[in-house]
Design a protein around this motif. Structure first.
Motif, PDB file in Angstrom:
ATOM      1  N   UNK A  36       0.845  -1.189   0.000  1.00 53.44           N
ATOM      2  CA  UNK A  36       0.000   0.000   0.000  1.00 53.44           C
ATOM      3  C   UNK A  36       0.881   1.240   0.000  1.00 53.44           C
ATOM      4  N   UNK A  37       0.618   2.141  -0.949  1.00 57.17           N
ATOM      5  CA  UNK A  37       1.380   3.382  -1.069  1.00 57.17           C
ATOM      6  C   UNK A  37       0.417   4.553  -0.908  1.00 57.17           C
ATOM      7  N   UNK A 202       6.645   9.760   1.559  1.00 55.50           N
ATOM      8  CA  UNK A 202       5.599   8.791   1.278  1.00 55.50           C
ATOM      9  C   UNK A 202       5.536   7.707   2.333  1.00 55.50           C
ATOM     10  N   UNK A 203       4.472   6.914   2.268  1.00 59.19           N
ATOM     11  CA  UNK A 203       4.253   5.851   3.239  1.00 59.19           C
ATOM     12  C   UNK A 203       4.014   4.551   2.487  1.00 59.19           C
ATOM     13  N   UNK A 204       4.881   3.565   2.687  1.00 58.20           N
ATOM     14  CA  UNK A 204       4.792   2.272   2.001  1.00 58.20           C
ATOM     15  C   UNK A 204       4.635   1.174   3.045  1.00 58.20           C
ATOM     16  N   UNK A 205       3.568   0.375   2.922  1.00 60.87           N
ATOM     17  CA  UNK A 205       3.300  -0.694   3.888  1.00 60.87           C
ATOM     18  C   UNK A 205       3.050  -2.010   3.171  1.00 60.87           C
ATOM     19  N   UNK A 206       3.556  -3.089   3.752  1.00 58.32           N
ATOM     20  CA  UNK A 206       3.434  -4.424   3.171  1.00 58.32           C
ATOM     21  C   UNK A 206       2.618  -5.322   4.101  1.00 58.32           C
ATOM     22  N   UNK A 207       1.456  -5.773   3.632  1.00 63.55           N
ATOM     23  CA  UNK A 207       0.605  -6.705   4.370  1.00 63.55           C
ATOM     24  C   UNK A 207       0.501  -8.003   3.584  1.00 63.55           C
ATOM     25  N   UNK A 208       0.157  -9.098   4.284  1.00 60.70           N
ATOM     26  CA  UNK A 208       0.109 -10.380   3.585  1.00 60.70           C
ATOM     27  C   UNK A 208      -0.750 -11.397   4.331  1.00 60.70           C
TER      28      UNK A 208
END
Length: 220
Positions: A36-37, A202-208
């Motif tokens: 998610x960016x 910016x804000x970068x998030x990794x979900x899974x």
């Protein structure tokens, strides 16, 4: 009276010791990862990250304090990440589009508390500490009749310097174990760490999400 109390104490200790159980074993499975960016990165405002379908593999260890409660720790490896596709635009003679794939080679260390609804069925909640070992990006520029990889700009490039190493992701999950030790589990990890390290704000998030199978050795 003292003898009765002593016998009762020994009996309680015996029951408690019997309830304690340690198990360990391998596990592997399927993962669906997204990135998610946020809107602070102007050049990515109109881009939507799609899920990346990948795998995970590793091992786990579980300790049950009693029939209802336990803890579990794991060490897993998974190439997480995401995909982003930009629809083509008319460039005069061809219809050009672009697709980017991002790969985070991640060492996952999840630790969770478990509640056993039955002997074989449990729910869990915990925190996944992901250590990003590598980060690469590959972009393919396409058209109606041509797919092209541009090295350095469109080919696979190392973006590790732009990505932070630690990805913290709280998770919830469920597990079902058969009497022979074979188990199946599923969980969702919500990335809360900002992985962007490029200074753009910016804000970068990794979900899974993960669905897998494993086998537990040990136990009483």
């Amino acid at each position: 009276m003292k003898k009765v109390l002593l016998i009762a104490a020994v009996a309680i200790m015996g029951i408690s010791a019997k309830a304690q159980e340690f198990r360990f074993g391998p596990k592997a499975g399927f993962a669906m990862s997204t990135i998610k960016i946020d809107d602070k990165q102007d050049d990515l405002n109109e881009r939507k990250m799609s899920p990346k379908y990948t795998f995970y593999i590793g091992g786990m260890a579980e300790y049950k304090f009693n029939d209802k409660f336990g803890i579990q720790g794991e060490v897993l490896y998974s190439p997480l990440g995401g995909k982003e596709k930009i629809d083509g635009v008319n460039a005069g003679v061809v219809f050009v589009g672009e697709q980017t794939k991002v790969n985070f080679g991640t060492l996952l260390i999840p630790v969770s508390a478990k509640y056993f609804i039955t002997e074989g069925f449990s729910v869990a909640a915990g925190v996944n500490a992901g250590i990003i070992l590598s980060a690469k990006q590959k972009t393919v520029v396409g058209s109606d009749f041509l797919d092209m990889e541009v090295e350095g700009e469109g080919g696979e490039v190392d973006i590790k310097k732009d990505i932070k190493t630690l990805n913290i992701a709280p998770f919830i999950g469920v597990e079902y174990m058969l009497e022979n030790g074979l188990f199946f589990d599923a969980r969702y990890s919500l990335g809360v760490s900002n992985l962007s390290n490029d200074g753009s704000g910016g804000n970068v998030k990794n979900s899974f999400a993960q669905v897998g199978v494993g086998f537990k050795f040990g136990g009483n």
